[in-house]
Design an enzyme around this catalytic site. Sequence first.
Site, PDB file in Angstrom:
ATOM      1  N   GLN A   1      33.911   1.211  58.593  1.00  0.00           N
ATOM      2  CA  GLN A   1      33.647   1.233  57.149  1.00  0.00           C
ATOM      3  C   GLN A   1      32.573   2.261  56.779  1.00  0.00           C
ATOM      4  OE1 GLN A   1      33.402  -3.300  57.001  1.00  0.00           O
ATOM      5  NE2 GLN A   1      34.066  -2.754  54.928  1.00  0.00           N
TER       6      GLN A   1
ATOM      7  N   HIS B   1      39.267  -4.799  60.645  1.00  0.00           N
ATOM      8  CA  HIS B   1      38.852  -3.406  60.400  1.00  0.00           C
ATOM      9  C   HIS B   1      38.924  -2.579  61.686  1.00  0.00           C
ATOM     10  CE1 HIS B   1      37.605  -3.393  56.229  1.00  0.00           C
ATOM     11  NE2 HIS B   1      36.871  -4.484  56.405  1.00  0.00           N
TER      12      HIS B   1
ATOM     13  N   GLY C   1      29.185  -8.868  56.155  1.00  0.00           N
ATOM     14  CA  GLY C   1      29.727  -8.264  57.360  1.00  0.00           C
ATOM     15  C   GLY C   1      30.050  -6.803  57.123  1.00  0.00           C
TER      16      GLY C   1
ATOM     17  N   HIS D   1      37.887 -11.102  59.709  1.00  0.00           N
ATOM     18  CA  HIS D   1      37.968 -10.054  58.689  1.00  0.00           C
ATOM     19  C   HIS D   1      37.451  -8.729  59.255  1.00  0.00           C
ATOM     20  CE1 HIS D   1      37.553  -8.480  54.453  1.00  0.00           C
ATOM     21  NE2 HIS D   1      36.683  -7.711  55.085  1.00  0.00           N
ATOM     22  N   GLU D   2      36.279  -8.762  59.874  1.00  0.00           N
ATOM     23  CA  GLU D   2      35.681  -7.524  60.403  1.00  0.00           C
ATOM     24  C   GLU D   2      36.475  -6.995  61.601  1.00  0.00           C
ATOM     25  OE1 GLU D   2      33.646  -5.976  58.580  1.00  0.00           O
ATOM     26  OE2 GLU D   2      33.176  -7.664  57.285  1.00  0.00           O
TER      27      GLU D   2
ATOM     28  N   CYS E   1      35.704  -7.458  50.137  1.00  0.00           N
ATOM     29  CA  CYS E   1      35.441  -6.444  51.154  1.00  0.00           C
ATOM     30  C   CYS E   1      34.651  -5.300  50.532  1.00  0.00           C
ATOM     31  CB  CYS E   1      36.779  -5.937  51.706  1.00  0.00           C
ATOM     32  SG  CYS E   1      36.613  -4.676  52.982  1.00  0.00           S
ATOM     33  N   LEU E   2      33.628  -4.830  51.245  1.00  0.00           N
ATOM     34  CA  LEU E   2      32.833  -3.703  50.738  1.00  0.00           C
ATOM     35  C   LEU E   2      33.676  -2.440  50.604  1.00  0.00           C
ATOM     36  CD1 LEU E   2      29.508  -4.247  52.742  1.00  0.00           C
ATOM     37  CD2 LEU E   2      29.970  -4.824  50.348  1.00  0.00           C
TER      38      LEU E   2
END
Length: 171
Positions: free
Chosen positions: A50, A141, A45, A137-138, A95-96
Site C-alpha cells: 500500500q 494485499h 492495518g 484483509h492485510e 481500506c486506506l
Amino acid sequence: MILPIITYPNKQLKTRSAEVTSFDQLLHRFLDDMYETMMSSNGIGLAAIQVANPIRALILCIPDEEGNQTQENLLEIINPSICDPKGNTLYQEGCLSVPGFYEDVERYESLTLHYQNRHGESCTLEANDLLAIAIQHEMDHLEGKLFIEKLTYNRRKKFEKEYKKALKEKK
C-alpha cells in the site's frame, strides 16, 4: 517519515508481494515509517504494498477497549501464513487504499498465524474477531487483492458506480 499511500485503481495494488529475506536496519526503518503512515491516516492495518513496497510485510494496531491505539499493541507481521482457520463472520471493512468506502465482507472468525517479527524470529499468534479480520484483509494485499474483490457481483457494480461518482465530485 509518512509515506504516500497508493489508492485504487493503481495497478501496483495488484502486485503479489515477495518474501522478506533481509531483516536489517532498512527493514526496521521501513516498518517504523509504515507505523507513522498508518497512524497519521487513522488506519488499523497497513500492508507494505500500500506504500509501494511489494514485500510480504504488514502492520496492525487494533484499538483497545477505550479506542486507543498504542505502540505496545503494534504487530509487525512478516512472511505470514494462516493455518487452522475456523468459522465465518461478516464485518464491515474499509481500506486506506479505497478511501471512503465500507462494505460487509465474509472472513474467517478465528485463525492461527505463523509469521516472523522484524528480527526474523518465528512467531505464532492465535487471532479472533477484529484482529483475525484485519490479518486476513492485510494478507489479501500481499496477494494483490482488495476487499472490494470479495463483494458480490451486484455490490461490486454498486461500488464501481459510487466510486466513479466520487471521482467526478472531486474534479
